[in-house]
Design a protein around this motif. Structure first.
Motif, PDB file in Angstrom:
ATOM      1  N   GLY A 110       0.834  -1.186   0.000  1.00 58.18           N
ATOM      2  CA  GLY A 110       0.000   0.000   0.000  1.00 58.18           C
ATOM      3  C   GLY A 110       0.875   1.243   0.000  1.00 58.18           C
ATOM      4  O   GLY A 110       2.100   1.175   0.149  1.00 58.18           O
ATOM      5  N   SER A 111       0.255   2.393  -0.140  1.00 58.84           N
ATOM      6  CA  SER A 111       1.008   3.645  -0.127  1.00 58.84           C
ATOM      7  C   SER A 111       1.511   3.949   1.287  1.00 58.84           C
ATOM      8  O   SER A 111       0.888   3.567   2.285  1.00 58.84           O
ATOM      9  CB  SER A 111       0.132   4.792  -0.626  1.00 58.84           C
ATOM     10  OG  SER A 111      -0.289   4.572  -1.960  1.00 58.84           O
ATOM     11  N   PHE A 112       2.629   4.640   1.365  1.00 54.98           N
ATOM     12  CA  PHE A 112       3.209   5.019   2.650  1.00 54.98           C
ATOM     13  C   PHE A 112       4.100   6.237   2.444  1.00 54.98           C
ATOM     14  O   PHE A 112       4.393   6.635   1.316  1.00 54.98           O
ATOM     15  CB  PHE A 112       4.021   3.864   3.257  1.00 54.98           C
ATOM     16  CG  PHE A 112       5.179   3.408   2.407  1.00 54.98           C
ATOM     17  CD1 PHE A 112       6.478   3.839   2.663  1.00 54.98           C
ATOM     18  CD2 PHE A 112       4.982   2.524   1.344  1.00 54.98           C
ATOM     19  CE1 PHE A 112       7.549   3.411   1.886  1.00 54.98           C
ATOM     20  CE2 PHE A 112       6.047   2.099   0.557  1.00 54.98           C
ATOM     21  CZ  PHE A 112       7.331   2.539   0.828  1.00 54.98           C
ATOM     22  N   TYR A 113       4.524   6.831   3.554  1.00 58.06           N
ATOM     23  CA  TYR A 113       5.468   7.936   3.514  1.00 58.06           C
ATOM     24  C   TYR A 113       6.840   7.453   3.978  1.00 58.06           C
ATOM     25  O   TYR A 113       6.945   6.569   4.838  1.00 58.06           O
ATOM     26  CB  TYR A 113       5.026   9.072   4.444  1.00 58.06           C
ATOM     27  CG  TYR A 113       3.832   9.861   3.956  1.00 58.06           C
ATOM     28  CD1 TYR A 113       3.993  10.924   3.078  1.00 58.06           C
ATOM     29  CD2 TYR A 113       2.546   9.547   4.403  1.00 58.06           C
ATOM     30  CE1 TYR A 113       2.900  11.656   2.644  1.00 58.06           C
ATOM     31  CE2 TYR A 113       1.447  10.267   3.982  1.00 58.06           C
ATOM     32  CZ  TYR A 113       1.631  11.330   3.101  1.00 58.06           C
ATOM     33  OH  TYR A 113       0.539  12.053   2.679  1.00 58.06           O
ATOM     34  N   LEU A 114       7.883   8.069   3.423  1.00 57.26           N
ATOM     35  CA  LEU A 114       9.247   7.792   3.865  1.00 57.26           C
ATOM     36  C   LEU A 114      10.006   9.111   3.903  1.00 57.26           C
ATOM     37  O   LEU A 114       9.850   9.951   3.004  1.00 57.26           O
ATOM     38  CB  LEU A 114       9.938   6.817   2.913  1.00 57.26           C
ATOM     39  CG  LEU A 114      11.215   6.154   3.433  1.00 57.26           C
ATOM     40  CD1 LEU A 114      10.919   5.269   4.641  1.00 57.26           C
ATOM     41  CD2 LEU A 114      11.878   5.332   2.335  1.00 57.26           C
ATOM     42  N   SER A 115      10.810   9.309   4.938  1.00 56.04           N
ATOM     43  CA  SER A 115      11.525  10.574   5.053  1.00 56.04           C
ATOM     44  C   SER A 115      12.603  10.687   3.981  1.00 56.04           C
ATOM     45  O   SER A 115      13.266   9.722   3.630  1.00 56.04           O
ATOM     46  CB  SER A 115      12.134  10.740   6.450  1.00 56.04           C
ATOM     47  OG  SER A 115      13.051   9.720   6.746  1.00 56.04           O
ATOM     48  N   ASP A 164       2.321   5.643   7.763  1.00 55.40           N
ATOM     49  CA  ASP A 164       1.243   5.162   6.911  1.00 55.40           C
ATOM     50  C   ASP A 164       0.635   6.317   6.131  1.00 55.40           C
ATOM     51  O   ASP A 164       0.530   7.432   6.649  1.00 55.40           O
ATOM     52  CB  ASP A 164       0.165   4.483   7.748  1.00 55.40           C
ATOM     53  CG  ASP A 164       0.639   3.200   8.408  1.00 55.40           C
ATOM     54  OD1 ASP A 164       1.609   2.605   7.884  1.00 55.40           O
ATOM     55  OD2 ASP A 164       0.046   2.789   9.417  1.00 55.40           O
ATOM     56  N   ALA A 165       0.212   6.054   4.917  1.00 52.22           N
ATOM     57  CA  ALA A 165      -0.531   7.037   4.145  1.00 52.22           C
ATOM     58  C   ALA A 165      -1.993   6.978   4.564  1.00 52.22           C
ATOM     59  O   ALA A 165      -2.561   5.903   4.738  1.00 52.22           O
ATOM     60  CB  ALA A 165      -0.395   6.760   2.648  1.00 52.22           C
TER      61      ALA A 165
END
Length: 264
Positions: free
Chosen positions: A65-70, A262-263
């Motif tokens: 699934g979609s997610f955020y990463l720094s 998490d997105a």
């Protein structure tokens, strides 16, 4: 006290900016659109396979699934802000602008949990599958051996160009998603325990539920003290050779971390 510490954090993290107003955070976070990919060492990844390892295969299909990463690795300054508020021992003899190293996996998780409480956003470490998907460039992948290029010198610090020193983040070319230092500079903790791959397709895998003997949590990306082979996208850190590690206290002066979320 919590309100005061939050504004202290907001004031001190001056290098942080955000590109998506819909996500309230103090850090540069990149939205990684979900998708499917073949995880592991593929046939075209063999340019530098003189020291390939069996734990990079079998190649298996993974859907995320979609997610955020720094965009960058967590810095010494950012980690010291956490230590100042929580009373933990701050890292010594590290430059504030560099990625922090010498933190245990538990320290990295504690930082994520603390930042989540301070900001109201749920931060965590990336899974190993998320890390590899992002390092490859996600749905924008051009199939590079390293994160963003087939020439490691263009995208990362490693033993041949680092002068055996950690460097501030973002000095090299970013990968296809705008992520920096995914190959080289410092290894990055993932949330998974290290373990063998399965050949079965997986959706949002999270790795083994218990530790593998002789190994710690997965860390990825290679570092400033390692050769280019270890900085390949598919190379997996985890086994500790020559000793039996204490998985609770294991640290290394080449391992740091970056944030995931998490997105929504």
């Amino acid at each position: 006290m919590k309100k005061i510490s939050f504004y202290l954090l907001l004031f001190t993290l001056t290098s942080c900016k955000w590109e998506e107003p819909s996500f309230n955070t103090l850090f540069d976070m990149v939205l990684i659109d979900g998708g499917s990919f073949d995880m592991g060492r593929r046939a075209n990844d063999n340019i530098l396979d003189t020291q390939k390892r069996d734990d990079e295969v079998p190649v298996h299909s993974v859907t995320l699934g979609s997610f955020y990463l720094s965009k960058y690795e967590v810095t010494v300054k950012q980690y010291r802000d956490f230590c100042a508020v929580t009373g933990r021992t701050a890292p010594a003899n590290q430059k504030e602008e560099n990625p922090v190293v010498g933190v245990t996996w538990n320290d990295a998780v504690a930082y994520c949990n603390w930042l989540s409480q301070e900001t109201g956003q749920a931060y965590r470490l990336p899974t190993e599958a998320e890390w590899e998907f992002a390092a490859r460039g996600g749905n924008k992948s051009q199939g590079f051996i390293f994160a963003g290029n087939n020439s490691l010198a263009e995208v990362g610090w490693y033993d041949a160009n680092s002068g055996r020193s950690i460097r501030p983040g973002g000095q090299k070319q970013a990968n296809e998603l705008g992520l920096y230092d995914m190959s080289g500079n410092v290894w990055e903790w993932c949330s998974d325990w290290y373990g063998p791959y399965s050949k079965e397709p997986a959706t949002n895998p999270k790795g083994p539920s218990t530790p593998t003997q002789g190994a710690v949590h997965v860390h990825r990306g290679g570092s400033y003290l390692y050769g280019s082979i270890y900085c390949r996208i598919t190379f997996r850190g985890g086994p500790i050779f020559g000793s039996t590690p204490n998985v609770e206290t294991f640290t290394n002066n080449t391992i740091g971390f970056r944030l995931a979320a998490d997105a929504k």
